[in-house]
Design a protein around this motif. Structure first.
Motif, short mmCIF file in Angstrom:
data_model
loop_
_atom_site.label_atom_id
_atom_site.label_comp_id
_atom_site.label_asym_id
_atom_site.label_seq_id
_atom_site.Cartn_x
_atom_site.Cartn_y
_atom_site.Cartn_z
N ALA A 10 0.70 -1.22 -0.02
CA ALA A 10 0.09 0.13 0.08
C ALA A 10 0.86 1.09 -0.13
O ALA A 10 1.82 1.17 0.67
N ARG A 11 0.46 2.28 -0.84
CA ARG A 11 1.10 3.61 -0.94
C ARG A 11 0.44 4.39 0.18
O ARG A 11 -0.85 4.55 -0.10
N PRO A 31 -2.63 8.48 -0.71
CA PRO A 31 -2.04 10.06 -0.93
C PRO A 31 -3.46 10.57 -1.31
O PRO A 31 -3.49 12.08 -1.21
N ASP A 32 -4.58 10.03 -1.62
CA ASP A 32 -6.11 10.93 -1.80
C ASP A 32 -6.80 10.76 -0.64
O ASP A 32 -7.92 10.87 -0.59
N GLY A 33 -6.34 10.26 0.36
CA GLY A 33 -7.10 10.66 1.75
C GLY A 33 -7.65 9.25 2.13
O GLY A 33 -8.40 8.88 3.30
#
Ligand code: FAD
Length: 384
Positions: free
Chosen positions: A335-336, A355-357
């Motif tokens: 997972a990033r 990264p997009d919450g």
């Protein structure tokens, strides 16, 4: 092999008995034989690290006798019977000199504890706990002892540390990692658990290992790599588990970190299946109860005629350290994202966000542990 040959399940742990229970929901009569190397007593393994806290000894943690399980599930249970091989061509299980024909074979034979080979003459004071029989031995050996040294600061080491302190024992924990439960908890949550265990009186010796264990009086002296020496009556080794793959490998069944199975729990051999601590399911080795229950439900359907694939949802893990209630749902290894932390002393809420919450995992301690169910609903399932 005849049509009347039974379904044979190897193992009477949570995987074996859960599967038998699920099979009986689908089919009351199909012959089922369970084979186990142990006494076949039914118990909940996670409860082993709560004995002192709940005021139960090994007898108190047993849930049902083998005879009661056999009757309840309408199965035959062969206790103290060790599988020594599998003839996948002949559809036969090898039990020493005997052979047992199967129509379908399920491997639910768990994981082995990793044993360290250490210097010194105190090895008979070193115990591992991976089943109820081990726990019975440990409690018996503890006798009037008051000091326990635990090797390993993973989930099992930390749970036993808390439980033994609740039982009034002096507890030292030794582990090579710099934090407790590395790989399972983010550092901020791990530090909170460690802090509360220390407040309870547990002494940690992290970043070092036990070099040797020598007899001393009625107990042992442990020599650590950092030069420290500790005295203890008993040593509990909790340095990890390894899925049992040896016999499967020898039978030519594909293995990786566990016995390799697809989402229908099928191994590479015809009519041979695996679940629980011994299995690597679609690339996942998850040595926990929720995954094995999901596997048992799916596999029971397959074995009774409706091929069914398991679907893992989110798999939160509750850590039984009552001094610091903790729940974790680790993000997928690939997972990033990054950890977003809210903290008030040892109350920690750590959310792993993309990264997009999007919340991809979490770890919560103390009062935030109450949020575990709500957070579990936010995290995407393993099999989306
Ligand atoms: P096991 O229970 O190990 O059963 C294996 C069976 O196979 C046994 O009957 C054994 O005798 C038999 N067997 C092995 N080899 C052979 C052979 N060659 N021939 C015949 N029989 C054989 N998980 C959670 O989700 N939450 C928790 O809070 C939690 N706490 C835990 C606390 C402790 C102290 C421990 C040790 C584990 C904990 N776990 C927890 C993990 C969970 O208990 C295990 O994932 C689960 O019990 C594994 O069940 P199993 O049936 O696959 O294996």
């Amino acid at each position: 092999m005849t049509e009347q040959a039974p379904i044979v399940i190897v193992g009477t742990g949570l995987s074996g008995y859960s599967l038998a229970r699920e099979i009986r929901k689908q089919d009351k009569e199909t012959p089922v034989i369970m084979v186990t190397a142990d006494d076949g007593v039914s118990y909940s393994k996670p409860m082993l690290s709560t004995g002192f806290t709940k005021g139960k000894d090994a007898g108190g943690l047993a849930q049902a006798s083998t005879e009661a399980m056999a009757e309840q599930l309408n199965v035959r249970v062969r206790t103290f019977t060790t599988v020594t091989g599998i003839d996948t061509q002949g559809h036969e299980l090898v039990l020493g000199d005997e052979r047992l024909v199967y129509r379908k074979l399920v491997l639910a034979w768990g994981a082995d504890v990793i044993r360290l080979s250490l210097e010194g003459d105190g090895q008979e004071h070193v115990f591992s706990i991976n089943d109820l029989m081990d726990y019975r031995e440990f409690r018996k050996a503890l006798g009037d002892g008051k000091r326990v040294a635990i090797m390993g600061a993973g989930l099992i080491g930390c749970e036993f540390a808390n439980d033994l302190r609740n039982g009034g024992y002096e507890v030292d924990v030794i582990a090579p990692s710099e934090v407790v439960m590395p790989g399972l908890l983010p550092d901020v949550a791990a530090n909170a658990v460690q802090q509360e265990l220390e407040n309870l009186g547990v002494r940690f010796h992290l970043g070092t290992v036990v070099d040797r264990i020598d007899r001393q009086g009625g107990g042992v002296a442990l020599s650590l790599a950092n030069g420290e020496t500790l005295d203890a009556d008993l040593v509990l080794s909790a340095v990890g588990l390894r899925p049992r793959i040896g016999l499967a490998e020898a039978a030519g069944i594909a293995t990786g970190r566990g016995i390799t199975v697809n989402r229908a729990l099928e191994t590479s051999a015809p009519d041979v299946y695996a679940l629980g601590d011994c299995a690597e399911v679609d690339g996942h080795v998850l040595l926990y109860v929720l995954p094995l229950m999901a596997c048992a439900r799916a596999l029971a359907k397959t074995l009774t005629g409706e091929r069914t694939e398991v679907r893992y949802g989110t798999m939160p893990v509750m850590i039984k350290t009552p001094c610091c209630p903790t729940a974790v749902c680790p993000p997928a290894p690939d997972a990033r994202g990054s950890w977003d932390v809210e903290q008030d002393g040892t109350d920690v809420k750590a959310l792993f966000k993309s990264p997009d919450g999007e919340v991809l995992g979490f770890a919560v301690t103390g009062r935030f542990a109450l949020e575990k169910q709500a957070l579990s609903r936010e995290v995407p399932p393993i099999h989306g």
